[in-house]
Motif scaffolding. Structure first.
Motif, PDB file in Angstrom:
ATOM      1  N   GLN A 143       0.894  -1.143   0.000  1.00 45.24           N
ATOM      2  CA  GLN A 143       0.000   0.000   0.000  1.00 45.24           C
ATOM      3  C   GLN A 143       0.932   1.191   0.000  1.00 45.24           C
ATOM      4  O   GLN A 143       2.137   1.021   0.185  1.00 45.24           O
ATOM      5  N   PRO A 210      -4.168  -2.292  -2.480  1.00 44.02           N
ATOM      6  CA  PRO A 210      -5.445  -1.608  -2.679  1.00 44.02           C
ATOM      7  C   PRO A 210      -5.241  -0.491  -3.693  1.00 44.02           C
ATOM      8  O   PRO A 210      -4.126  -0.027  -3.886  1.00 44.02           O
ATOM      9  N   THR A 246      -6.730  -5.537   0.294  1.00 49.84           N
ATOM     10  CA  THR A 246      -7.307  -4.372   0.946  1.00 49.84           C
ATOM     11  C   THR A 246      -6.305  -3.609   1.793  1.00 49.84           C
ATOM     12  O   THR A 246      -6.605  -2.539   2.269  1.00 49.84           O
ATOM     13  N   SER A 247      -5.125  -4.166   1.983  1.00 47.96           N
ATOM     14  CA  SER A 247      -4.103  -3.400   2.686  1.00 47.96           C
ATOM     15  C   SER A 247      -2.751  -4.018   2.380  1.00 47.96           C
ATOM     16  O   SER A 247      -2.650  -5.021   1.689  1.00 47.96           O
ATOM     17  N   TYR A 249      -0.741  -5.045   4.819  1.00 45.92           N
ATOM     18  CA  TYR A 249      -0.320  -5.828   5.972  1.00 45.92           C
ATOM     19  C   TYR A 249      -0.364  -7.322   5.666  1.00 45.92           C
ATOM     20  O   TYR A 249      -1.069  -7.759   4.760  1.00 45.92           O
ATOM     21  N   HIS A 251      -1.724  -9.883   6.987  1.00 48.84           N
ATOM     22  CA  HIS A 251      -2.948 -10.685   7.002  1.00 48.84           C
ATOM     23  C   HIS A 251      -3.789 -10.523   5.742  1.00 48.84           C
ATOM     24  O   HIS A 251      -4.715 -11.295   5.518  1.00 48.84           O
ATOM     25  N   SER A 252      -3.468  -9.532   4.927  1.00 49.75           N
ATOM     26  CA  SER A 252      -4.194  -9.388   3.667  1.00 49.75           C
ATOM     27  C   SER A 252      -3.738 -10.425   2.638  1.00 49.75           C
ATOM     28  O   SER A 252      -4.339 -10.550   1.575  1.00 49.75           O
TER      29      SER A 252
END
Lengths: 378, 710
Positions: A143, A210, A246-247, A249, A251-252
């Motif tokens: 991102q 994203p 969506t990001s 990080y 966990h995306s």
């Protein structure tokens, strides 16, 4: 991992000789070797010798040692496995009962002897020696201002690089600062990509972000490759895949692996199956919360009532040093399988396994709703 | 001072307190209880020198006389209507104690002390024995008598000897740097003042609230008896008894009280140099993607002459060349090549203009789903918002979202949880639906219902049909007959002017959350942008940069690209720093007073309201957490309890999962530490937003900071 010799009884004693070949295999070996097993391998040890003159002389000797395992350490960044234990093979330099730490290295065979080869251990062994299941994917998750570079193997995901830059928002004249900061950020990601990604090993590179950062980065990448004549990128242009996340990080990552374009590439691999299983669990939880449960207590209750259809469990639970706990989980897995359920053993080195580990490490999709689980304390 | 303004003040205080306890938990019910604001915001007149003072100041600027505080006690009827009388009343009182303290000037206070006593005696002779406490108070402080000192509220709090001792002890314990002797040695009234300030501490240390109220009771008798009041004390005491201080509310406030007592703002911070200038309003422009937010902003700037003709011509030409003629106005806001290329806003753009009563800072947010994080980090500083809605058929519905949440909804919810209460709904693109009244009413009905459910009060929502492209109803009333035939309300600019100015607190230690770090030539090496939440700044002030913990010196301050000498709470400024490495200043950090560092923590207890989510929240759910301008990956480590929506009480402990529309207390662990404060201490740093898989799943407030990092 290459299986050289196998001499064992299922649920009984026996030994195997294997040769680890890549980083993934270290992780498998780590899961395979438990406290109490014995490992035989070639190793180097510094030996002190008394000279005739009375002086002392240190010498590094190559030895074959067998040790009784007392602890196993795994370094996930460097993929190094160290096994510490007491020697049980008499040797002219090392006495029985002396401590030694073996380091398992790629392409060096070792012999593992266990008193009991339970079903979980056999599963891990079988998986480790199955060459077809590897994903070998590189994912750049970004991102604006934050990027992660992951390598995804059969059963491990390694974070190779993390890039963080502060990028100013546009504020009139500062717009130039925004552009140059973004350029600098992309340059850093590009350098990380060149350093860590070997196109001979990696099947493809997924760029995910994203918004439009991924497109911007790909454009930048191709432009720079052309300008600087980076052959490895120009030749592998077709292996760059864009995906949405969506990001930036970690966990995306599961969203990336879940994207159809990526899913097609890794369809049969363990990573993909895990992602899918976890997704099923969550969709069950949102559609019919009483048909999904998590936490050891709830899962146990559900199992007593024969309600488990799919069991999700992380391998870290088997890593438990307490043998009876391990036995308990092995039994649970076996009996779920016996009663016709499916079991997914998640690698805690993958992002989906990581998430499952957060949810206490064990979860289940049930055959029929058990609404009274609500009232049982977790 | 007019009664209206008083009521206004009172309303604000009430609301503040109410929100303290219930935010995030009962959004629906919250605003219903509030009084309608009855007056226009503005200035108050000092009763001594008739100087006009800003609403936010508590004492007169020129002569130091306190603002009349009758408002605080003048509200019997209003309070009862509130239905929460006991609680909020006590808190109002407590607050009046705390809030008035730090910049007390001894000069005017000595005379009234004696004067007051005489006055009181006089009023009794007149036969006011039966007068209620509030009436008495009004007499004391009525402007004709030439003194509006609110000494009265403090009288009854004069502590008993025991209190003084324990207050002294706690003072010695809490702030060893200020020896008690020095405060006592200073003039009598100051000593008194200090003790009053310390009183809340002391009350907290008392184990039962009953005993503390009893103390007060006695105090009142003593102090009043000395003035020969006859029956009056009993009445006052009765009155007081009803005001029994709520122990819990005191507890919650304890930290705040501490700070006020410790922190003495310097004189320059309070002096209002810019007398007569406009107050600043941070106005966020939000809405679904392609509803015309940037175009609206661009158009307003152009109409107000903030964009030169030449510049506008350039935008139009360039936009045409790219085949995007209609984007010309939005290019005034979307400056980066990337944004213009794609025709959407990605990050929050900032623009300035002056309306009749405000210096407006426009925060033009991105509407696209993927850029909601940018919107959160850029627009948390908003005081009020314009929600832009696309009127055209299909677009409005998309914004409301069919099966999943559209950004009109998501933004409205977020804006509400930023603490914004006033919202202007601009129904844009009315030209596409022929300025149809039916369409406008339909949207009003649909969206109005949703906004109410978010907690916006009907009276603080203004609806305006307009068209940015056709210039209808922006800075002047509509000229198109199709619109003016049925709409007679105000235009957008007038609606902005009708907003209430936000409350600013200059008297607390500096807090400036860093929104942005800029390398700009005019500003020097390291410059930070953001809105001052509390306190004030001037060049050469020393500031502490958190979370790195380095001290830096302010070199220059810029507002709207013009340098200025001083910045106060509420101002949106760019501050250049010296004596610090650029790498230590990150967006999401906080500039604060060197002696009052903000807490830095990575484990928080939150009270959250779960929004309309599909996937429930479990123990172990991974989320992104946004707190002011900081964002960090986090996971839910515990779900402590589920709260009842209506009452806010714990309805069950340790639930298995959280589903949509539930509120709960949870604990989250962050991957990295961020600057954060409990909501009761600092609201701006105490609001949290949880997001997962691209949508906002929960909004809430920080109830406890669990793990402190040194």
């Amino acid at each position: 991992m290459k299986l050289v010799r196998r001499d064992l009884v299922s649920n009984g004693p026996g030994s195997v000789k294997v040769v680890p070949e890549e980083d993934d295999d270290m992780w498998h070996a780590y899961n395979l070797i438990c406290v109490g097993d014995s490992v035989l391998a070639v190793t180097v040890r510094k030996v002190l010798r008394e000279m005739a003159s009375g002086g002392r002389d240190a010498e590094r000797v190559k030895l074959k040692l067998e040790i009784k395992v007392e602890s196993v350490d795994y370094d996930k960044e460097g993929s190094v496995l160290r096994i510490r234990g007491k020697n049980i093979l008499e040797n002219e330099h090392v006495k029985i009962g002396q401590f030694h730490t073996l380091e398992i290295e790629p392409h060096r065979p070792f012999v593992l002897r266990k008193d009991i080869w339970d079903s979980m251990a056999l599963d891990v062994l079988q998986q480790a020696c199955d060459p077809s299941a590897s994903a070998d994917l590189a994912v750049i998750l970004m991102q604006e201002g934050l990027a992660h570079l992951f390598l995804i193997g059969k059963s491990i995901t390694t974070t190779r690089s993390r890039i963080e830059t502060s990028i100013p928002r546009k504020h009139g004249p500062a717009i130039a600062g925004y552009e140059s900061a973004l350029k600098k950020f992309f340059e850093n990601v590009l350098q990380a990509l060149l350093k860590h990604i070997d196109f001979k090993v990696v099947r493809c590179v997924v760029i995910a972000s994203p918004g439009f950062t991924k497109d911007q980065f790909r454009d930048y990448l191709l432009l720079e490759a052309e300008r600087r004549q980076l052959r490895s990128i120009i030749e592998n242009k077709s292996r760059l895949i864009l995906a949405h996340s969506t990001s930036g990080y970690k966990h995306s990552l599961k969203e990336v692996l879940d994207a159809p374009s990526v899913m097609n590439l890794i369809k049969d691999t363990k990573a993909a199956q895990e992602v899918r299983a976890l997704k099923d669990f969550f969709s069950m939880l949102s559609n019919d919360a009483a048909r999904a449960c998590y936490g050891p207590k709830h899962v146990e209750v559900a199992h007593e009532r024969m309600a488990i259809q799919t069991l999700l469990i992380t391998d870290s639970l088997f890593k438990n040093s307490d043998i009876s706990t391990r036995q308990k989980y092995v039994k649970l897995v076996d009996s779920v399988k016996d009663s016709g359920g499916t079991v997914h053993v998640f690698s805690s080195m993958h992002v989906s396994g990581d998430q499952l580990a957060q949810l206490t490490g064990i979860a289940a999709i049930l055959r029929f709703p058990l609404p009274d689980l609500e009232d049982i304390e977790m | 001072m007019t009664r209206d303004v008083l009521r206004k003040l009172n309303y604000e205080l009430d609301y503040d307190i109410y929100v303290e306890y219930d935010d995030g938990n009962d959004i629906e019910g919250r605003l219903v209880l509030l009084d309608k604001p009855t007056s226009k915001p503005g200035l108050w007149h000092c009763s001594i020198c008739t100087n006009e003072n800003d609403q936010s100041l508590l004492s007169c600027d020129t002569c130091g006389v306190f603002r009349d505080s009758t408002a605080i006690f003048d509200n019997d009827s209003g309070e009862k209507a509130n239905g929460k009388s006991n609680n909020s009343r006590a808190s109002v009182m407590a607050r009046s104690l705390f809030a008035l303290s730090p910049h007390w000037l001894p000069k005017p206070a000595i005379i009234p002390d004696i004067f007051l006593a005489k006055e009181a005696a006089k009023s009794h002779e007149k036969g006011c024995i039966e007068a209620r406490f509030s009436d008495l108070h009004k007499i004391f402080t009525s402007p004709q008598r030439n003194h509006s000192i609110n000494i009265a509220p403090f009288q009854f709090d004069t502590p008993s000897p025991d209190d003084i001792v324990s207050a002294g002890k706690s003072a010695a314990r809490n702030f060893p740097k200020v020896p008690l002797g020095s405060t006592k040695a200073s003039s009598n009234i100051i000593g008194k003042k200090e003790i009053v300030n310390l009183l809340p501490d002391n009350e907290i240390s008392n184990s039962s609230s009953a005993s503390s109220s009893k103390d007060n009771h006695i105090d009142v008798r003593e102090s009043s008896n000395s003035r020969d009041h006859g029956d009056a004390p009993q009445i006052i005491a009765d009155d007081l008894h009803r005001l029994k201080l709520d122990k819990k509310s005191n507890n919650n406030k304890s930290k705040k009280a501490h700070r006020n007592v410790q922190y003495k703002p310097e004189k320059w911070m309070l002096s209002d140099q810019e007398e007569g200038t406009l107050s600043q309003l941070n106005l966020a422009v939000v809405g679904h993607v392609d509803s015309g937010k940037s175009t609206l902003c661009g158009r307003i700037l152009q109409l107000l002459g903030r964009i030169s003709k030449k510049q506008m011509h350039k935008y139009e030409k360039e936009a045409k060349e790219k085949g995007k003629g209609s984007f010309a106005y939005s290019w005034a806001m979307d400056e980066s090549a990337e944004e213009r290329e794609r025709g959407i806003t990605m990050t929050v753009a900032v623009a300035y203009f002056d309306s009749k009563i405000f210096r407006v800072v426009l925060l033009d947010s991105p509407g696209h789903k993927d850029f909601v994080p940018n919107m959160i980090s850029g627009a948390t500083q908003a005081d009020a918002a314009i929600l832009v809605v696309d009127a055209s058929v299909g677009s409005f519905e998309a914004g409301m979202g069919g099966h999943n949440v559209g950004q009109t909804k998501e933004h409205a919810q977020l804006i509400r949880s930023f603490g914004v209460e006033q919202i202007i709904v601009a129904v844009n693109k009315m030209d596409l639906v022929d300025f149809s009244k039916e369409r406008f009413d339909f949207i009003k009905l649909q969206l109005g219902h949703f906004l109410r459910s978010c907690g916006f009060k009907e009276s603080s929502v203004v609806w305006i049909p307009l068209s940015a492209m056709e210039n209808q109803n922006l800075v002047a009333t509509a000229s198109d007959v199709r619109l003016s035939s049925w709409y007679q309300g105000c235009c957008l600019l007038d609606a902005i002017d009708s907003l209430k100015p936000p409350h600013r607190d200059v008297s607390k230690p500096l807090i400036l959350p860093i929104c942005d770090v800029v390398a700009s030539h005019s500003l020097g090496q390291v410059a930070v942008c953001g809105k001052l939440e509390f306190g004030a700044l001037r060049a050469s002030s020393k500031v502490l940069v958190m979370p790195s913990g380095d001290i830096a010196t302010v070199r220059t301050i810029e507002r709207d690209y013009c340098s200025c000498s001083i910045a106060k709470a509420g101002d949106n400024v760019a501050v250049s720093l010296q004596g610090i490495d650029g790498g230590h200043v990150m967006p999401g950090g906080v500039l604060c007073h060197p002696d009052f560092p903000v807490t830095v923590a990575s484990s928080l207890e939150l009270k959250v309201l779960v929004l309309d989510v599909v996937t429930p929240i479990l123990v172990g759910s991974q989320v992104e957490i946004h707190i002011h301008h900081a964002k960090e990956a986090a996971r839910v480590t515990k779900i402590l309890s589920l709260l009842d929506q209506k009452t806010g009480k714990v309805s069950r402990n340790a639930p298995r999962i959280l589903t949509a529309r539930q509120s709960a207390i949870i604990v989250v662990a962050l991957d990295g530490a961020v600057c954060v404060e409990e909501f009761s201490v600092c609201r701006a740093l105490g609001r949290a937003f949880l997001r997962a898989s691209g949508s906002t799943i929960a909004v809430g407030i920080v109830t406890r900071v669990l793990e402190l990092e040194s």
